[in-house]
Write a protein that holds these residues in place. Structure first.
Motif, PDB file in Angstrom:
ATOM      1  N   GLU A 143      -0.955  12.649  -7.348  1.00 57.22           N
ATOM      2  CA  GLU A 143       0.473  12.700  -7.640  1.00 57.22           C
ATOM      3  C   GLU A 143       1.125  11.346  -7.372  1.00 57.22           C
ATOM      4  N   PRO A 144       1.014  10.403  -8.320  1.00 59.30           N
ATOM      5  CA  PRO A 144       1.713   9.128  -8.144  1.00 59.30           C
ATOM      6  C   PRO A 144       3.220   9.330  -8.253  1.00 59.30           C
ATOM      7  N   GLU A 145       3.962   8.306  -7.845  1.00 57.83           N
ATOM      8  CA  GLU A 145       5.417   8.437  -7.833  1.00 57.83           C
ATOM      9  C   GLU A 145       5.992   8.630  -9.225  1.00 57.83           C
ATOM     10  N   GLU A 146       5.346   8.023 -10.240  1.00 63.34           N
ATOM     11  CA  GLU A 146       5.846   8.119 -11.602  1.00 63.34           C
ATOM     12  C   GLU A 146       4.713   8.542 -12.526  1.00 63.34           C
ATOM     13  N   ALA A 147       5.039   9.299 -13.553  1.00 63.99           N
ATOM     14  CA  ALA A 147       4.046   9.683 -14.554  1.00 63.99           C
ATOM     15  C   ALA A 147       3.947   8.583 -15.597  1.00 63.99           C
TER      16      ALA A 147
ATOM     17  N   LEU B  13       0.846  -1.194   0.000  1.00 67.78           N
ATOM     18  CA  LEU B  13       0.000   0.000   0.000  1.00 67.78           C
ATOM     19  C   LEU B  13       0.879   1.240   0.000  1.00 67.78           C
ATOM     20  N   ILE B  14       0.649   2.110  -0.985  1.00 66.60           N
ATOM     21  CA  ILE B  14       1.415   3.345  -1.102  1.00 66.60           C
ATOM     22  C   ILE B  14       0.436   4.516  -1.136  1.00 66.60           C
ATOM     23  N   PRO B  15       0.425   5.384  -0.118  1.00 63.52           N
ATOM     24  CA  PRO B  15      -0.448   6.557  -0.168  1.00 63.52           C
ATOM     25  C   PRO B  15      -0.090   7.444  -1.357  1.00 63.52           C
ATOM     26  N   VAL B  16      -1.099   7.986  -2.009  1.00 57.14           N
ATOM     27  CA  VAL B  16      -0.901   8.882  -3.153  1.00 57.14           C
ATOM     28  C   VAL B  16      -1.477  10.241  -2.779  1.00 57.14           C
ATOM     29  N   PRO B  17      -0.634  11.290  -2.721  1.00 60.67           N
ATOM     30  CA  PRO B  17      -1.158  12.615  -2.375  1.00 60.67           C
ATOM     31  C   PRO B  17      -2.188  13.091  -3.390  1.00 60.67           C
ATOM     32  N   ASN B  18      -3.170  13.856  -2.918  1.00 57.93           N
ATOM     33  CA  ASN B  18      -4.131  14.481  -3.829  1.00 57.93           C
ATOM     34  C   ASN B  18      -4.444  15.890  -3.358  1.00 57.93           C
ATOM     35  N   SER B  19      -5.101  16.658  -4.201  1.00 61.14           N
ATOM     36  CA  SER B  19      -5.324  18.078  -3.933  1.00 61.14           C
ATOM     37  C   SER B  19      -6.567  18.351  -3.096  1.00 61.14           C
ATOM     38  N   ALA B  20      -7.297  17.302  -2.697  1.00 58.33           N
ATOM     39  CA  ALA B  20      -8.511  17.500  -1.886  1.00 58.33           C
ATOM     40  C   ALA B  20      -8.592  16.442  -0.800  1.00 58.33           C
ATOM     41  N   PRO B  21      -7.611  16.378   0.117  1.00 63.78           N
ATOM     42  CA  PRO B  21      -7.544  15.272   1.085  1.00 63.78           C
ATOM     43  C   PRO B  21      -8.709  15.242   2.073  1.00 63.78           C
ATOM     44  N   HIS B  22      -9.412  16.356   2.234  1.00 61.49           N
ATOM     45  CA  HIS B  22     -10.552  16.353   3.141  1.00 61.49           C
ATOM     46  C   HIS B  22     -11.704  15.505   2.591  1.00 61.49           C
ATOM     47  N   ALA B  23     -11.778  15.383   1.253  1.00 63.07           N
ATOM     48  CA  ALA B  23     -12.903  14.694   0.624  1.00 63.07           C
ATOM     49  C   ALA B  23     -12.491  13.470  -0.175  1.00 63.07           C
ATOM     50  N   VAL B  24     -11.246  13.380  -0.586  1.00 62.44           N
ATOM     51  CA  VAL B  24     -10.809  12.344  -1.520  1.00 62.44           C
ATOM     52  C   VAL B  24      -9.733  11.475  -0.889  1.00 62.44           C
ATOM     53  N   ILE B  25      -9.910  10.160  -1.021  1.00 59.57           N
ATOM     54  CA  ILE B  25      -8.899   9.184  -0.619  1.00 59.57           C
ATOM     55  C   ILE B  25      -8.221   8.669  -1.876  1.00 59.57           C
ATOM     56  N   SER B  26      -6.895   8.613  -1.880  1.00 64.42           N
ATOM     57  CA  SER B  26      -6.174   8.069  -3.031  1.00 64.42           C
ATOM     58  C   SER B  26      -4.969   7.272  -2.541  1.00 64.42           C
ATOM     59  N   PHE B  27      -4.771   6.129  -3.166  1.00 65.43           N
ATOM     60  CA  PHE B  27      -3.654   5.270  -2.801  1.00 65.43           C
ATOM     61  C   PHE B  27      -3.344   4.343  -3.966  1.00 65.43           C
ATOM     62  N   GLU B  28      -2.187   3.695  -3.864  1.00 61.68           N
ATOM     63  CA  GLU B  28      -1.754   2.747  -4.879  1.00 61.68           C
ATOM     64  C   GLU B  28      -1.483   1.404  -4.208  1.00 61.68           C
ATOM     65  N   ARG B  29      -1.813   0.322  -4.901  1.00 60.09           N
ATOM     66  CA  ARG B  29      -1.411  -1.023  -4.493  1.00 60.09           C
ATOM     67  C   ARG B  29      -0.441  -1.532  -5.558  1.00 60.09           C
ATOM     68  N   ARG B  30       0.728  -1.979  -5.115  1.00 60.03           N
ATOM     69  CA  ARG B  30       1.783  -2.347  -6.067  1.00 60.03           C
ATOM     70  C   ARG B  30       2.378  -3.694  -5.716  1.00 60.03           C
ATOM     71  N   LEU B  31       2.525  -4.525  -6.742  1.00 57.27           N
ATOM     72  CA  LEU B  31       3.218  -5.807  -6.603  1.00 57.27           C
ATOM     73  C   LEU B  31       3.958  -6.060  -7.903  1.00 57.27           C
ATOM     74  N   GLY B  32       5.280  -6.167  -7.821  1.00 56.86           N
ATOM     75  CA  GLY B  32       6.066  -6.328  -9.038  1.00 56.86           C
ATOM     76  C   GLY B  32       5.831  -5.144  -9.964  1.00 56.86           C
ATOM     77  N   GLU B  33       5.487  -5.438 -11.202  1.00 60.40           N
ATOM     78  CA  GLU B  33       5.233  -4.393 -12.188  1.00 60.40           C
ATOM     79  C   GLU B  33       3.772  -3.950 -12.220  1.00 60.40           C
ATOM     80  N   GLN B  34       2.931  -4.607 -11.430  1.00 61.66           N
ATOM     81  CA  GLN B  34       1.513  -4.241 -11.460  1.00 61.66           C
ATOM     82  C   GLN B  34       1.233  -3.142 -10.438  1.00 61.66           C
ATOM     83  N   ARG B  35       0.629  -2.066 -10.917  1.00 64.05           N
ATOM     84  CA  ARG B  35       0.301  -0.919 -10.067  1.00 64.05           C
ATOM     85  C   ARG B  35      -1.169  -0.580 -10.261  1.00 64.05           C
TER      86      ARG B  35
END
Length: 613
Positions: free
Chosen positions: A570-574, A531-553
């Motif tokens: 804002e994920p780690e990579e574009a 589990l990798i938290p992903v920052p977003n511009s509206a944290p009061h209302a929006v939850i965003s995160f990434e699940r990563r295993l190997g090359e699958q994101r």
């Protein structure tokens, strides 16, 4: 240390599967390899439990008379779980069906023709009775059988049908208490009833099954605001119940006359815990938290233990032999952890794959009950569910949920997530969310945030709001005490066709959303990814995160605000993303702008080539 040991085999398997899923494997494989791959991917799926209140599932009656009888309001049967019904459940990605209310519990309905007279309504909650006041652990509820004399055989056939459809069977075990008038007429030879050999002259003795208020008779609780059966007449509704001496009540009340708010329809089981709270049995050494169930089983074989321990071992072994695949334990924290080590290790010796789920609400007990008690899963209610409910109701900010999840990160694969169950308010009820569509962001985050299994409650996927007035049960929760029909669920049943033919367009769309969401439980990154938290511009209302295993994101974004929102994440990579569920993401820079509708979600897989998008 314990956590890393537990997750290593799963992660190794997951990484291998992830490479295949992400296109890293060989182009062609022989039939044997393909078969192995398919088996591996089946093992990869996160468990999905479908809790069904068995008595209500197949009931097509829409009368819903308060305090109505079985004849007035109807009742569902084991036979209602037809092939079509089970396929409809399986379509939701379900791996285990928790058949709630199967065991024979106290009830007011009279089955004297089958040797099962009516229970005294003065110590029964509701007319249909509580499924957690069990009166015979060796048979099933006669309400559920087309032919009550054949009720056990009909349940065994349901177990077989469930297995045929690729799902496993869970039933309730309630070790903390039994019905006040427990009496098994179906117990196997050599088994004695609870309390049959008790010394009732004392409050406590180690091998007594119950605690006693010595020298005092039981008195039915009284309350000016409560009338038995809603005031309807019944020959046994006289404010009296013969019990001498009185037993302690299920929630631990020690008075001969419990309060109306006590669990007065039940009596507490004695596990060798003395009235002063000290233990009359051996304690587990601390290092047993790191040992497997085989070591626990061996430890208890050399001990002399309270009689109640053996009674519940015999009960669970009986149901395992019938084909039951696991148990949900009611109020497990009210029973000492050593007993769970004993019981669960016995179960695992018979079936290492048994699914063991416990209701535990004290966070300080989570780790002992998992590591020492050998539970597979606990409710994540006090932390995750309560936080998610507060966010939906606008009482907390969305960003708080990730912090709540981190509080159990070392055991998160053991913490079952849910939005509804028989104890909680329906999501669509006015006192919770008031709108079934809140299931979209809430269940998306609940399902995809971690490695925990998920649970669906019957009717949830079509917006059941629990608004019926059944009698003993309160609106907002579908009653577990009364004979009722469940309106939105009945629309999906469509007169027994189980094809959703009576659903409206909004309900159909919601059910399809749940189907699509639960299908993501087979993605390797969701089963076992980081589990990798992903920052977003509206944290009061929006939850965003990434699940990563190997090359699958897999990136998840959910809107818990009261309005549509245009949010940057804002994920780690574009990278380019491919939509798996919900709103399509726009093309990616380092910041990804996503427009989320009210109650909207976006789930997408990163790293897909542009020509695939």
């Amino acid at each position: 240390m314990i956590n890393s040991k537990l997750k290593t085999p799963l992660l190794a398997l997951s990484l291998s599967a992830a490479l295949v899923a992400c296109g890293q494997g060989p182009q062609q494989q022989d039939a044997s390899t393909e078969s192995t791959k398919e088996k591996g991917m089946q093992q990869m799926q996160k468990p999905v439990v479908y809790q069904v209140f068995t008595r209500l599932f197949g009931n097509t009656n829409t009368t819903n008379e308060p305090w109505g009888t079985l004849e007035q309001n109807g009742v569902g049967k084991f036979a209602d779980f037809s092939d079509a019904a089970l396929e409809g459940i399986k379509e939701l990605g379900v791996t285990h069906i928790w058949y709630t209310g199967v065991l024979h519990h106290a009830m007011v309905t009279d089955y004297s023709d089958f040797g099962l007279p009516s229970d005294d309504p003065d110590v029964v909650k509701g007319r249909a009775g509580s499924p957690y006041a069990i009166k015979d652990y060796y048979n099933v509820n006669p309400d559920l059988a087309s032919k009550p004399a054949d009720r056990l055989r009909e349940f065994e056939e349901l177990i077989e049908r469930t297995h045929k459809h690729g799902m496993k069977v869970i039933i309730d075990i309630v070790p903390n208490h039994v019905a006040r008038d427990y009496h098994s007429i179906s117990k196997p030879q050599g088994i004695t009833d609870f309390g049959a050999n008790d010394d009732t002259s004392v409050a406590y003795k180690r091998d007594n099954n119950f605690y006693y208020v010595a020298g005092e008779d039981f008195i039915v609780p009284q309350d000016a605001n409560y009338q038995v059966l809603g005031g309807q007449s019944h020959p046994l509704a006289d404010g009296k119940f013969a019990e001498s001496p009185a037993k302690w009540t299920g929630n631990g009340a020690r008075k001969a006359q419990p309060d109306i708010n006590d669990w007065y329809e039940t009596v507490k089981i004695n596990y060798g815990v003395k009235p002063d709270g000290s233990y009359d049995f051996p304690r587990l050494p601390d290092n047993y938290a790191e040992l497997d169930y085989r070591a626990h089983y061996a430890f208890w074989q050399e001990q002399e233990l309270p009689d109640s321990w053996y009674k519940f071992r015999d009960i669970t072994q009986y149901w395992l032999e019938k084909g039951v695949d696991g148990f949900r334990y009611d109020m497990a924290e009210m029973v000492p952890v050593e007993f769970w080590s004993f019981l669960n290790s016995s179960i695992k010796m018979s079936n290492p794959d048994a699914f063991l789920l416990a209701e535990v609400y004290n966070p300080e007990l989570y780790r002992p009950y998992i590591h020492l008690g050998k539970m597979d899963y606990l409710y994540d209610k006090v932390g995750f569910y309560d936080s998610l409910k507060a966010i939906i109701q606008g009482k907390a900010e969305a960003s708080e949920l990730l912090a709540t999840h981190q509080e159990v990160v070392d055991i998160e694969q053991h913490m079952l997530h849910f939005l509804e169950n028989h104890d909680e308010q329906r999501l669509a009820s006015p006192d919770f969310a008031g709108d079934m569509r809140w299931g979209k962001p809430a269940m998306t985050v609940s399902t995809l945030i971690g490695r925990s299994p998920s649970m669906l409650y019957f009717g949830q996927t079509v917006g059941e709001d629990g608004s019926e007035e059944p009698g003993f049960g309160d609106p907002t929760r579908t009653s577990i005490f009364d004979y009722i029909g469940v309106p939105a669920h009945q629309q999906w049943m469509n007169g027994g066709k189980f094809d959703g033919g009576a659903l409206n367009d909004e309900q159909r769309a919601l059910r399809q959303f749940y189907i699509d969401l639960m299908a993501l439980n087979s993605l390797p990154a969701i089963v076992a990814g980081e589990l990798i938290p992903v920052p977003n511009s509206a944290p009061h209302a929006v939850i965003s995160f990434e699940r990563r295993l190997g090359e699958q994101r897999i990136v998840v974004v959910a809107n818990f605000g009261k309005h549509p929102v245009f949010v940057d994440i804002e994920p780690e990579e574009a990278m380019v993303g491919k939509t798996l569920l919900g709103t399509d993401p726009l093309y990616l820079e380092k910041k990804i702008p996503i427009k989320l509708p009210y109650q909207g979600v976006s789930v997408f897989q990163m790293g897909v080539q542009v020509d695939e998008y």
